[in-house]
Motif scaffolding. Sequence first.
Motif, PDB file in Angstrom:
ATOM      1  N   ILE A 125       6.718  -5.640   6.663  1.00 22.06           N
ATOM      2  CA  ILE A 125       5.533  -6.498   6.785  1.00 22.06           C
ATOM      3  C   ILE A 125       5.363  -7.413   5.579  1.00 22.06           C
ATOM      4  O   ILE A 125       4.400  -8.192   5.520  1.00 22.06           O
ATOM      5  N   GLY A 126       6.284  -7.320   4.614  1.00 18.53           N
ATOM      6  CA  GLY A 126       6.224  -8.201   3.455  1.00 18.53           C
ATOM      7  C   GLY A 126       5.131  -7.868   2.462  1.00 18.53           C
ATOM      8  O   GLY A 126       4.620  -8.753   1.778  1.00 18.53           O
ATOM      9  N   PHE A 127       4.792  -6.588   2.373  1.00 22.06           N
ATOM     10  CA  PHE A 127       3.737  -6.142   1.452  1.00 22.06           C
ATOM     11  C   PHE A 127       4.394  -5.780   0.115  1.00 22.06           C
ATOM     12  O   PHE A 127       5.215  -4.881   0.037  1.00 22.06           O
ATOM     13  N   ASP A 128       4.020  -6.507  -0.937  1.00 22.27           N
ATOM     14  CA  ASP A 128       4.617  -6.265  -2.246  1.00 22.27           C
ATOM     15  C   ASP A 128       4.268  -4.869  -2.737  1.00 22.27           C
ATOM     16  O   ASP A 128       3.109  -4.441  -2.693  1.00 22.27           O
ATOM     17  N   ARG A 129       5.288  -4.189  -3.247  1.00 20.75           N
ATOM     18  CA  ARG A 129       5.078  -2.830  -3.734  1.00 20.75           C
ATOM     19  C   ARG A 129       4.391  -2.836  -5.091  1.00 20.75           C
ATOM     20  O   ARG A 129       4.698  -3.661  -5.948  1.00 20.75           O
ATOM     21  N   GLY A 130       3.443  -1.901  -5.246  1.00 21.25           N
ATOM     22  CA  GLY A 130       2.692  -1.811  -6.487  1.00 21.25           C
ATOM     23  C   GLY A 130       1.610  -0.750  -6.372  1.00 21.25           C
ATOM     24  O   GLY A 130       1.797   0.284  -5.708  1.00 21.25           O
ATOM     25  N   PHE A 131       0.472  -1.014  -6.980  1.00 19.15           N
ATOM     26  CA  PHE A 131      -0.624  -0.048  -7.007  1.00 19.15           C
ATOM     27  C   PHE A 131      -1.094   0.300  -5.595  1.00 19.15           C
ATOM     28  O   PHE A 131      -1.297   1.478  -5.265  1.00 19.15           O
ATOM     29  N   TRP A 132      -1.261  -0.701  -4.754  1.00 18.76           N
ATOM     30  CA  TRP A 132      -1.849  -0.465  -3.436  1.00 18.76           C
ATOM     31  C   TRP A 132      -0.884   0.243  -2.493  1.00 18.76           C
ATOM     32  O   TRP A 132      -1.307   1.027  -1.642  1.00 18.76           O
ATOM     33  N   THR A 133       0.401  -0.004  -2.625  1.00 15.85           N
ATOM     34  CA  THR A 133       1.349   0.705  -1.767  1.00 15.85           C
ATOM     35  C   THR A 133       1.410   2.186  -2.134  1.00 15.85           C
ATOM     36  O   THR A 133       1.509   3.048  -1.248  1.00 15.85           O
ATOM     37  N   ILE A 134       1.336   2.498  -3.426  1.00 17.17           N
ATOM     38  CA  ILE A 134       1.295   3.907  -3.838  1.00 17.17           C
ATOM     39  C   ILE A 134       0.024   4.565  -3.314  1.00 17.17           C
ATOM     40  O   ILE A 134       0.044   5.695  -2.810  1.00 17.17           O
TER      41      ILE A 134
END
Length: 273
Positions: A125-134
């Motif tokens: 879905i093209g969601f950049d990995r970072g704080f919110w994905t964790i």
Amino acid sequence: MSGRWTWFNITSVIFGMGFLYLPIVILIVFSFNESRLVTVWAGFSTKWYGELFRNDALLDAAWVTLRVALLSASIATVLGTLAALALTRYSRFRGRTLFTGMVFAPLVMPDVIIGLSLLLLFVAIGFDRGFWTITLAHITFSMCFVAVVVQSRLVSFDESLEEAAQDLGCTPFEAFYKVTLPVILPAVVSGWMLAFTLSLDDLVIASFNSGPGATTLPMKIYSQVRLGVTPEINAVCTILIGIVATGVLIASIVGRRRDTQRKLDEQQAAQEG
């Protein structure tokens, strides 16, 4: 059956407790070691705690971990409680089997599978990995644990109390807030603490879903341990142990007081009746 302890029971308990807790005690002791060599005792010192608080990388990782744990545990507690209510109150609805499987699947699914599947989803879905994905990943796998804890309390809840509150003029929401929630609150708090602890010590799922600037404390500790254990690692682990132990102790005290107060209220109600 005799209630006395035999030598076999005593020996088993000593070896079992030693196997579980002796490594933790050694870690705590050597966090106060003067020497940088973690296996050589050179005297008592707290300098490594000072070094820890001057280590910006570890502090940044700890701050990320704390934010992720607080946010994911809170959201997972709300969603897990709602899922437990749905499964307990509504025994028959279309798709219940599928819903139950989706809620409890992370309980039996390996962390590697959860982490990899969520990674593929975020990439797709093209969601950049970072704080919110964790955070989203931790909500996903900890919600089921909250649902199990809360559901175990709701099963024994007397729904006639809620019905009586509605007969007295309460709306369904008011009846839940004023009657049901206080009864299941210890289970909700226990679920939140469980989700918070699971988020604090997660390594595998966070490793799959982390990104630049979103390194958690377990990931940082693991990366440093691969190069060798340092007294700073012992110090930060000791602090984590202290936080978790304090939380468990507070929860135990609060739960015991609530149970005592509930028993006193029941005795008083029985005497008045």
